[in-house]
Design a protein around this motif. Structure first.
Motif, PDB file in Angstrom:
ATOM      1  N   UNK A 210     -34.729  68.126  45.555  1.00  0.00           N
ATOM      2  CA  UNK A 210     -33.815  68.377  44.431  1.00  0.00           C
ATOM      3  C   UNK A 210     -34.428  68.093  43.066  1.00  0.00           C
ATOM      4  N   UNK A 211     -35.473  67.282  43.011  1.00  0.00           N
ATOM      5  CA  UNK A 211     -36.155  67.021  41.740  1.00  0.00           C
ATOM      6  C   UNK A 211     -37.089  68.172  41.374  1.00  0.00           C
ATOM      7  N   UNK A 212     -37.475  68.982  42.364  1.00  0.00           N
ATOM      8  CA  UNK A 212     -38.263  70.211  42.192  1.00  0.00           C
ATOM      9  C   UNK A 212     -39.523  69.999  41.362  1.00  0.00           C
ATOM     10  N   UNK A 213     -40.342  68.998  41.699  1.00  0.00           N
ATOM     11  CA  UNK A 213     -41.568  68.779  40.921  1.00  0.00           C
ATOM     12  C   UNK A 213     -42.606  69.862  41.186  1.00  0.00           C
ATOM     13  N   UNK A 214     -43.314  70.253  40.134  1.00  0.00           N
ATOM     14  CA  UNK A 214     -44.383  71.252  40.213  1.00  0.00           C
ATOM     15  C   UNK A 214     -45.701  70.534  39.940  1.00  0.00           C
TER      16      UNK A 214
ATOM     17  N   UNK B 109     -27.041  60.724  47.549  1.00  0.00           N
ATOM     18  CA  UNK B 109     -26.167  59.999  46.622  1.00  0.00           C
ATOM     19  C   UNK B 109     -26.981  59.361  45.508  1.00  0.00           C
ATOM     20  N   UNK B 110     -28.123  58.825  45.866  1.00  0.00           N
ATOM     21  CA  UNK B 110     -28.977  58.205  44.856  1.00  0.00           C
ATOM     22  C   UNK B 110     -29.422  59.234  43.815  1.00  0.00           C
ATOM     23  N   UNK B 111     -29.729  60.456  44.286  1.00  0.00           N
ATOM     24  CA  UNK B 111     -30.113  61.527  43.354  1.00  0.00           C
ATOM     25  C   UNK B 111     -28.949  61.877  42.424  1.00  0.00           C
ATOM     26  N   UNK B 112     -27.755  61.949  42.975  1.00  0.00           N
ATOM     27  CA  UNK B 112     -26.581  62.270  42.156  1.00  0.00           C
ATOM     28  C   UNK B 112     -26.332  61.172  41.120  1.00  0.00           C
ATOM     29  N   UNK B 113     -26.469  59.918  41.536  1.00  0.00           N
ATOM     30  CA  UNK B 113     -26.301  58.814  40.572  1.00  0.00           C
ATOM     31  C   UNK B 113     -27.327  58.919  39.450  1.00  0.00           C
ATOM     32  N   UNK B 114     -28.542  59.309  39.794  1.00  0.00           N
ATOM     33  CA  UNK B 114     -29.591  59.493  38.781  1.00  0.00           C
ATOM     34  C   UNK B 114     -29.179  60.550  37.760  1.00  0.00           C
ATOM     35  N   UNK B 115     -28.609  61.661  38.261  1.00  0.00           N
ATOM     36  CA  UNK B 115     -28.147  62.704  37.347  1.00  0.00           C
ATOM     37  C   UNK B 115     -27.030  62.180  36.438  1.00  0.00           C
ATOM     38  N   UNK B 116     -26.122  61.432  37.022  1.00  0.00           N
ATOM     39  CA  UNK B 116     -24.971  60.964  36.243  1.00  0.00           C
ATOM     40  C   UNK B 116     -25.348  59.911  35.215  1.00  0.00           C
ATOM     41  N   UNK B 117     -26.449  59.231  35.456  1.00  0.00           N
ATOM     42  CA  UNK B 117     -26.861  58.177  34.534  1.00  0.00           C
ATOM     43  C   UNK B 117     -27.919  58.628  33.537  1.00  0.00           C
ATOM     44  N   UNK B 118     -28.242  59.913  33.583  1.00  0.00           N
ATOM     45  CA  UNK B 118     -29.090  60.478  32.536  1.00  0.00           C
ATOM     46  C   UNK B 118     -28.158  60.932  31.411  1.00  0.00           C
TER      47      UNK B 118
END
Length: 650
Positions: free
Chosen positions: A117-121, A40-49
């Motif tokens: 889900x952030x998929x950092x390289x 949920x925190x990840x989804x909120x991050x997406x929505x607030x970008x």
């Protein structure tokens, strides 16, 4: 005669209760809460970008037939995958004592899943602005555990990075050792001024790592003081003479008086060393596999070998000590390898010392105080019955004086696979491995430690790598710092279980003595214990091995049967005379009642044995009063009796 050592009380450790999902999935609610919270925190991050952007997927999209058909296909495939995965090995269970795998640490598992889900390289901070820093800090955490300098403010601070596994970490050790060994020759051939270089190629090729790192620093300082044009010219001139530019063939053609350097390792070393010398271009012929004594590198044989190399002017690139062999868990005398190097330095032969601690590296947490200092052997020994022996303690104490180490967080670090690690004692050496890729790395390399290694891809073999894995390792180490009071709880528990397993094996041997020879062929150093069997009255090695294979059928997975039909899962390996040594191999076979001389050619003289990896924290279940160690030996008693058509002892 000294009194039998007494084991300290085996108490339930409630901290370990929170560390894993658990054999029964006892911590499912904890993991579920964590995953839902951070999804949920990840989804909120997406929505607030840029929340002013409208949703690209309409609210009615899920009602469209194509959407629903896609969801149905996805669910079907996931259900099929989930069903297929039920045939996987039950690494989580104390009934699994086979290969080097166990349950996963919750903080590491959750952190890796959180980061996915952030998929950092982790090739550069542009692709992974957060997890690149975490990976560099993981290197410092591991360096502290090993006794290396771990303060980034120190000019000689260590450096480490993650790899896909121990094989790639060992390859990185070879790359770095070769770069260090060859660099002084590049300076000498290019005529680099004002550096007080050795007089001949042999001396330059044996300068030693510390001296080469100092030389590299002086060269870099001299270059920095030159006008830009002269700096570029001298840089290009030296680079043209480096082994990385010329290749193995071109470099040694330019220095015909030098022979190809050897890599020295015990014969028990992992096959990754054979892979490594091939990948590096040295060739398998340059890998010298040395004999063992009691399944541990024979330090006297190593000393004699390097003395011969010094006399015959055969360069040595790297000497390897194994801290927990993959097959047997035995620990080589790291201090003996260092002593052999010190003895040949006066004769003009120097080389790097690398420790392959892919398996045993995390055992070092038992030996470290919270401030990173080394604990006294007496304090450690008070926590065990037998561990650590004086030679084993000296091996761990000597880690701080080696040049580089391989450690696998995905083994005794209890973290997901794909998390190996390479650590070198002095980060300045990594300049010699730096690669340029202008589309990723920009400008001159910064001298600030953390900022410098944010361009991680310059220094590592990979071009792309998972930042999520770095997040998992870092968080696990933060929750359980790498010292004896924190992370050390896990290896302490499993070494205690290994001691109990070893003693239970002696009792088992006595119980079945009427119909079966049974013995532990060599004392364990870590969490691995092997068992050898031979039916009474049998003198044939081939028949002993055939019996062991029949027993192993009761312990091996069968994809055609449900896992639940198996009581325990184990693994096998072989004791080959060339690994053990002809004398010890003969003694082991003879003690089992096998005619070693008459059957010497059978199966290549190799004895098949059961191999047990004892890393599950719940082998002794204090909560329910269960010893899976006792249950396992009861299982072995029933199986061996049934195979020999005997009644099991009462």
């Amino acid at each position: 005669m000294p009194a039998e050592p007494t084991a300290p009380p085996f108490q339930h450790d409630h901290v370990l209760d929170a560390c894993f999902l658990g054999p029964y999935g006892e911590n499912d609610a904890l993991l579920e809460r964590i995953l839902v919270e951070f999804l949920r925190d990840h989804v909120y991050w997406r929505r607030n970008f840029h929340p002013e952007d409208p949703p690209a997927i309409g609210t009615a999209a899920s009602l469209h037939p194509d959407y629903q058909a896609f969801e149905a296909r996805m669910r079907r495939e996931l259900h099929q995958l989930s069903a297929a995965l039920k045939r996987s090995m039950p690494f989580h269970s104390p009934r699994y004592i086979g290969h080097m795998a166990s349950d996963l640490l919750l903080p590491g598992l959750a952190a890796q899943m959180l980061a996915l889900p952030y998929n950092p390289n982790n090739v550069t901070d542009e692709a992974a602005p957060v997890t690149v820093d975490l990976e560099v800090k993981v290197g410092l955490q591991l360096a502290r555990m090993l006794g290396y300098p771990s303060d980034p403010a120190r000019v000689d601070c260590a450096f480490g990075h993650l790899t896909s596994g121990g094989t790639l970490a060992n390859y990185q050790a070879l790359r770095l050792a070769l770069a260090l060994k060859a660099f002084p020759l590049a300076l000498r051939t290019a005529g680099a001024p004002g550096l007080d270089l050795p007089d001949d190629d042999w001396a330059a090729f044996n300068l030693g790592n510390a001296a080469t790192i100092d030389l590299l620093g002086r060269w870099q300082a001299w270059l920095a003081a030159q006008p830009p044009r002269e700096r570029a010219q001298w840089h290009a001139r030296v680079e043209a003479q480096r082994i990385e530019q010329l290749g193995i063939a071109g470099f040694f053609a330019a220095h015909p008086q030098l022979r190809l350097p050897r890599v020295l390792a015990p014969i028990t070393a992992h096959y990754s060393w054979s892979k490594g010398v091939k990948m590096l271009g040295l060739g398998r012929a340059q890998l010298d596999l040395l004999p063992t004594h009691g399944m541990r590198l024979d330090a006297d044989a190593l000393a004699e070998h390097v003395q011969r190399c010094a006399r015959e002017r055969i360069p040595v690139l790297l000497a390897v000590a194994v801290l927990g062999s993959t097959e047997y868990g035995t620990i080589d005398p790291v201090d003996g390898v260092l002593a052999a190097r010190e003895a040949t330095r006066a004769q003009g032969l120097d080389f790097a010392v690398h420790v392959d601690a892919a398996w045993g590296g995390y055992l070092a947490t038992i030996f470290r105080h919270e401030d990173g200092s080394l604990r006294e052997r007496e304090a450690i020994a008070a926590e065990f019955k037998y561990f650590p022996s004086p030679p084993l303690y000296r091996a761990f104490a000597a880690l701080a004086d080696t040049d580089s180490v391989t450690v696998d967080p995905h083994k005794l670090g209890y973290l997901p696979f794909g998390s190996g690690a390479f650590v070198c004692r002095d980060h300045r050496a990594m300049d010699l491995l730096a690669e340029r890729a202008d589309y990723i790395f920009h400008g001159e390399a910064p001298r600030d430690y953390l900022q410098r290694f944010r361009s991680l891809g310059q220094f590592i073999p990979e071009g792309s790598k998972s930042g999520a894995a770095a997040a998992g390792v870092y968080v696990a180490h933060q929750v359980l710092p790498l010292d004896h009071r924190n992370f050390g709880r896990m290896p302490r528990s499993t070494v205690r279980c290994t001691e109990l397993f070893y003693e239970r094996a002696q009792r088992f041997a006595a119980q079945v003595a009427g119909y079966l020879h049974a013995r532990v062929p060599f004392e364990p150093d870590s969490n691995l214990v092997c068992l050898a069997f031979n039916p009474r009255g049998n003198r044939s090695l081939a028949q002993a091995n055939a019996f062991l294979w029949r027993l192993y059928e009761r312990l091996r997975p069968d994809v055609h049967q449900p896992l639940q039909v198996k009581e325990f899962f184990g693994s096998v390996t072989t004791l080959r005379p060339e690994l053990v040594g002809a004398g010890p191999a003969h003694e082991i076979l003879t003690s089992l009642g096998i005619d070693a001389d008459a059957d010497a050619d059978s199966d290549g003289g190799a004895l098949v044995v059961l191999r047990h990896t004892l890393m599950n924290p719940w082998l002794i279940d204090r909560e329910n009063g269960i010893s899976y160690i006792d249950r396992y030996f009861d299982f072995l008693m029933r199986c061996t009796a049934a195979l020999l058509d005997r009644n099991p002892p009462a």
